[in-house]
Design a protein around this motif. Structure first.
Motif, PDB file in Angstrom:
ATOM      1  N   ASP A 202      39.658  41.602  53.278  1.00  0.00           N
ATOM      2  CA  ASP A 202      38.261  41.467  52.851  1.00  0.00           C
ATOM      3  C   ASP A 202      37.975  42.303  51.611  1.00  0.00           C
ATOM      4  O   ASP A 202      37.315  41.846  50.672  1.00  0.00           O
ATOM      5  CB  ASP A 202      37.330  41.886  53.987  1.00  0.00           C
ATOM      6  CG  ASP A 202      37.340  40.916  55.149  1.00  0.00           C
ATOM      7  OD1 ASP A 202      37.781  39.771  54.953  1.00  0.00           O
ATOM      8  OD2 ASP A 202      36.917  41.309  56.254  1.00  0.00           O
ATOM      9  N   CYS A 203      38.464  43.546  51.608  1.00  0.00           N
ATOM     10  CA  CYS A 203      38.215  44.435  50.475  1.00  0.00           C
ATOM     11  C   CYS A 203      38.881  43.898  49.210  1.00  0.00           C
ATOM     12  O   CYS A 203      38.284  43.893  48.136  1.00  0.00           O
ATOM     13  CB  CYS A 203      38.709  45.839  50.796  1.00  0.00           C
ATOM     14  SG  CYS A 203      38.298  47.073  49.535  1.00  0.00           S
ATOM     15  N   GLY A 204      40.135  43.444  49.338  1.00  0.00           N
ATOM     16  CA  GLY A 204      40.830  42.893  48.187  1.00  0.00           C
ATOM     17  C   GLY A 204      40.120  41.680  47.623  1.00  0.00           C
ATOM     18  O   GLY A 204      39.976  41.530  46.398  1.00  0.00           O
ATOM     19  N   GLN A 205      39.635  40.799  48.498  1.00  0.00           N
ATOM     20  CA  GLN A 205      38.889  39.623  48.053  1.00  0.00           C
ATOM     21  C   GLN A 205      37.606  40.027  47.337  1.00  0.00           C
ATOM     22  O   GLN A 205      37.244  39.443  46.304  1.00  0.00           O
ATOM     23  CB  GLN A 205      38.557  38.732  49.245  1.00  0.00           C
ATOM     24  CG  GLN A 205      39.741  38.025  49.864  1.00  0.00           C
ATOM     25  CD  GLN A 205      39.311  37.159  51.043  1.00  0.00           C
ATOM     26  OE1 GLN A 205      38.251  36.534  51.014  1.00  0.00           O
ATOM     27  NE2 GLN A 205      40.127  37.142  52.084  1.00  0.00           N
ATOM     28  N   ALA A 206      36.899  41.008  47.893  1.00  0.00           N
ATOM     29  CA  ALA A 206      35.631  41.432  47.309  1.00  0.00           C
ATOM     30  C   ALA A 206      35.836  42.026  45.915  1.00  0.00           C
ATOM     31  O   ALA A 206      35.044  41.770  44.997  1.00  0.00           O
ATOM     32  CB  ALA A 206      34.948  42.449  48.219  1.00  0.00           C
ATOM     33  N   ILE A 207      36.897  42.809  45.738  1.00  0.00           N
ATOM     34  CA  ILE A 207      37.179  43.406  44.426  1.00  0.00           C
ATOM     35  C   ILE A 207      37.530  42.319  43.411  1.00  0.00           C
ATOM     36  O   ILE A 207      37.010  42.309  42.279  1.00  0.00           O
ATOM     37  CB  ILE A 207      38.309  44.447  44.537  1.00  0.00           C
ATOM     38  CG1 ILE A 207      37.827  45.671  45.326  1.00  0.00           C
ATOM     39  CG2 ILE A 207      38.804  44.869  43.151  1.00  0.00           C
ATOM     40  CD1 ILE A 207      38.923  46.662  45.656  1.00  0.00           C
ATOM     41  N   LEU A 208      38.400  41.389  43.799  1.00  0.00           N
ATOM     42  CA  LEU A 208      38.765  40.305  42.881  1.00  0.00           C
ATOM     43  C   LEU A 208      37.542  39.478  42.506  1.00  0.00           C
ATOM     44  O   LEU A 208      37.357  39.115  41.336  1.00  0.00           O
ATOM     45  CB  LEU A 208      39.826  39.422  43.524  1.00  0.00           C
ATOM     46  CG  LEU A 208      41.252  39.962  43.553  1.00  0.00           C
ATOM     47  CD1 LEU A 208      42.157  39.014  44.339  1.00  0.00           C
ATOM     48  CD2 LEU A 208      41.791  40.146  42.135  1.00  0.00           C
ATOM     49  N   HIS A 209      36.708  39.163  43.469  1.00  0.00           N
ATOM     50  CA  HIS A 209      35.506  38.365  43.214  1.00  0.00           C
ATOM     51  C   HIS A 209      34.583  39.078  42.230  1.00  0.00           C
ATOM     52  O   HIS A 209      34.074  38.469  41.268  1.00  0.00           O
ATOM     53  CB  HIS A 209      34.776  38.093  44.524  1.00  0.00           C
ATOM     54  CG  HIS A 209      33.485  37.359  44.354  1.00  0.00           C
ATOM     55  ND1 HIS A 209      33.418  36.003  44.132  1.00  0.00           N
ATOM     56  CD2 HIS A 209      32.192  37.803  44.363  1.00  0.00           C
ATOM     57  CE1 HIS A 209      32.155  35.628  44.011  1.00  0.00           C
ATOM     58  NE2 HIS A 209      31.392  36.703  44.153  1.00  0.00           N
ATOM     59  N   ALA A 210      34.370  40.374  42.455  1.00  0.00           N
ATOM     60  CA  ALA A 210      33.471  41.130  41.575  1.00  0.00           C
ATOM     61  C   ALA A 210      34.037  41.208  40.149  1.00  0.00           C
ATOM     62  O   ALA A 210      33.293  41.069  39.174  1.00  0.00           O
ATOM     63  CB  ALA A 210      33.243  42.524  42.135  1.00  0.00           C
ATOM     64  N   CYS A 211      35.346  41.424  40.023  1.00  0.00           N
ATOM     65  CA  CYS A 211      35.951  41.502  38.692  1.00  0.00           C
ATOM     66  C   CYS A 211      35.854  40.165  37.965  1.00  0.00           C
ATOM     67  O   CYS A 211      35.547  40.108  36.762  1.00  0.00           O
ATOM     68  CB  CYS A 211      37.413  41.940  38.800  1.00  0.00           C
ATOM     69  SG  CYS A 211      37.635  43.652  39.331  1.00  0.00           S
ATOM     70  N   HIS A 212      36.094  39.087  38.683  1.00  0.00           N
ATOM     71  CA  HIS A 212      35.973  37.766  38.064  1.00  0.00           C
ATOM     72  C   HIS A 212      34.536  37.504  37.630  1.00  0.00           C
ATOM     73  O   HIS A 212      34.298  36.926  36.560  1.00  0.00           O
ATOM     74  CB  HIS A 212      36.439  36.686  39.033  1.00  0.00           C
ATOM     75  CG  HIS A 212      37.919  36.717  39.272  1.00  0.00           C
ATOM     76  ND1 HIS A 212      38.502  36.153  40.395  1.00  0.00           N
ATOM     77  CD2 HIS A 212      38.946  37.255  38.549  1.00  0.00           C
ATOM     78  CE1 HIS A 212      39.813  36.342  40.338  1.00  0.00           C
ATOM     79  NE2 HIS A 212      40.101  37.010  39.235  1.00  0.00           N
ATOM     80  N   GLN A 213      33.569  37.930  38.447  1.00  0.00           N
ATOM     81  CA  GLN A 213      32.164  37.779  38.080  1.00  0.00           C
ATOM     82  C   GLN A 213      31.821  38.598  36.839  1.00  0.00           C
ATOM     83  O   GLN A 213      30.940  38.226  36.064  1.00  0.00           O
ATOM     84  CB  GLN A 213      31.265  38.207  39.239  1.00  0.00           C
ATOM     85  CG  GLN A 213      31.289  37.269  40.441  1.00  0.00           C
ATOM     86  CD  GLN A 213      30.686  35.923  40.145  1.00  0.00           C
ATOM     87  OE1 GLN A 213      31.396  34.931  39.970  1.00  0.00           O
ATOM     88  NE2 GLN A 213      29.372  35.868  40.069  1.00  0.00           N
ATOM     89  N   ALA A 214      32.527  39.714  36.659  1.00  0.00           N
ATOM     90  CA  ALA A 214      32.311  40.563  35.481  1.00  0.00           C
ATOM     91  C   ALA A 214      33.082  40.068  34.260  1.00  0.00           C
ATOM     92  O   ALA A 214      32.979  40.654  33.184  1.00  0.00           O
ATOM     93  CB  ALA A 214      32.713  42.001  35.791  1.00  0.00           C
ATOM     94  N   GLY A 215      33.891  38.999  34.427  1.00  0.00           N
ATOM     95  CA  GLY A 215      34.538  38.376  33.282  1.00  0.00           C
ATOM     96  C   GLY A 215      35.961  38.794  33.014  1.00  0.00           C
ATOM     97  O   GLY A 215      36.466  38.564  31.905  1.00  0.00           O
ATOM     98  N   PHE A 216      36.653  39.387  33.986  1.00  0.00           N
ATOM     99  CA  PHE A 216      38.037  39.773  33.744  1.00  0.00           C
ATOM    100  C   PHE A 216      38.851  39.682  35.018  1.00  0.00           C
ATOM    101  O   PHE A 216      38.319  39.671  36.130  1.00  0.00           O
ATOM    102  CB  PHE A 216      38.121  41.191  33.162  1.00  0.00           C
ATOM    103  CG  PHE A 216      37.799  42.294  34.137  1.00  0.00           C
ATOM    104  CD1 PHE A 216      38.807  42.982  34.811  1.00  0.00           C
ATOM    105  CD2 PHE A 216      36.476  42.672  34.373  1.00  0.00           C
ATOM    106  CE1 PHE A 216      38.513  43.996  35.699  1.00  0.00           C
ATOM    107  CE2 PHE A 216      36.167  43.696  35.260  1.00  0.00           C
ATOM    108  CZ  PHE A 216      37.194  44.360  35.923  1.00  0.00           C
ATOM    109  N   THR A 217      40.151  39.583  34.840  1.00  0.00           N
ATOM    110  CA  THR A 217      41.095  39.632  35.954  1.00  0.00           C
ATOM    111  C   THR A 217      41.706  41.019  35.986  1.00  0.00           C
ATOM    112  O   THR A 217      42.289  41.455  34.984  1.00  0.00           O
ATOM    113  CB  THR A 217      42.200  38.574  35.794  1.00  0.00           C
ATOM    114  OG1 THR A 217      41.608  37.275  35.786  1.00  0.00           O
ATOM    115  CG2 THR A 217      43.203  38.662  36.943  1.00  0.00           C
TER     116      THR A 217
END
Length: 305
Positions: A202-217
């Motif tokens: 869950d934590c890994g998914q949440a971090i990836l989602h937030a970073c993608h929303q911020a415009g970067f991988t």
């Protein structure tokens, strides 16, 4: 008459996918589980399971019986809660499933308080990052201390009652001297080597989602669900970590912690139990202790429900 214990075994085998896995969950030998399921098969007079490679699947009769077994076992749970409520006393045993990241701030203080207030109650604790709510629906545990990240879908199964405890934001953790304590914009981490949990968590998914929303991988140089390992990498200056606030001992040397300024990543910690018409005094005692510890241990407490 059908044996309730055998119905529970059938449900566990169906959920785990094999007799061996069910036996492990039930703390029994595979032979004992097979023997009881054979007896159940004789009771109903028809095959309930069929081999499927290394696993087993339900036959049509098995699926029909399982539907009734779920209702029967729920009724038994309801009866047990009703009788316990009439007695009005906390019982002798309970099982809690909790996230490892909650042990220091919530679980340990809660269990300490329970031992002082209800010395007759023995609480067994299962520490696991995955599938806590499934263990609850299967009857393996009585209470779950779980999490839900705000930007991820809610996957709470039916029949589960959830009690929110607190909002717990992820903090940016670096080595002393690498950054200050000012709030950090998530986009700033685009150039950092990150230590993060696996994307299957869950934590890994949440971090990836937030970073993608911020415009970067994100550059995930280190992947580990072990928070102690993430902190060690951050302290050594090898990585930047994003770790829930309640999982960090503020006295940990050699690290700096800062909040995310623009796109906070927040998990809600909750207690959960199987829903019944009548509250069980034992599970409620455990949930009350978790709620008290959460309010005393940091984070943003949520209104009691």
């Amino acid at each position: 008459m059908l044996d309730i214990r055998r119905l529970h075994m059938l449900r566990t085998v169906a959920a785990r996918g094999s007799i061996a896995a069910a036996a492990q969950a039930l703390a029994l030998s595979p032979g004992a589980v097979s023997q009881q399921l054979s007896a159940l098969r004789r009771d109903v007079g028809v095959d309930l399971l069929r081999p499927d490679g290394r696993t087993v699947t339900l036959t049509e009769a098995g699926r029909v019986l399982l539907e009734h077994a779920d209702r029967i076992l729920a009724a038994v749970q309801e009866a047990e809660s009703a009788v316990a409520a009439v007695k009005g006393t906390v019982g002798a045993t309970a099982t809690l499933a909790a996230l490892p990241s909650t042990v220091g701030a919530i679980v340990a203080p809660a269990l300490t308080a329970l031992a002082a207030r209800h010395p007759q109650l023995t609480v067994s604790c299962l520490l696991t990052d995955q599938a806590q709510l499934r263990e609850l629906t299967l009857g393996t545990v009585d209470v779950v201390l779980g999490q839900r990240y705000h930007d991820l879908p809610d996957s709470t199964p039916q029949g589960i009652e959830v009690f929110p405890l607190l909002d717990d934001p992820l903090l940016v953790v670096t080595a002393v001297g690498q950054a200050g304590t000012r709030p950090v914009a998530l986009r700033e981490l685009a150039t950092h080597n990150l230590a993060v949990p696996p994307p299957t968590t869950d934590c890994g998914q949440a971090i990836l989602h937030a970073c993608h929303q911020a415009g970067f991988t994100p550059t995930t140089r280190y992947v580990s669900a072990d928070i102690a390992a993430q902190l060690a990498l951050a302290r050594a200056g090898l990585a930047t970590a994003l770790i829930p606030r309640t999982a960090i001992d503020p006295a940990t040397p050699g690290i700096r912690m800062a909040p995310l300024a623009d796109r906070p990543i927040v998990r809600t910690l909750f207690a959960a139990t199987r829903r019944t018409e009548t509250a069980n005094p034992t599970t409620r005692a455990v949930i009350t202790a978790l709620n008290t510890a959460a309010r005393q241990g940091g984070g943003t407490p949520l209104p009691a429900s």
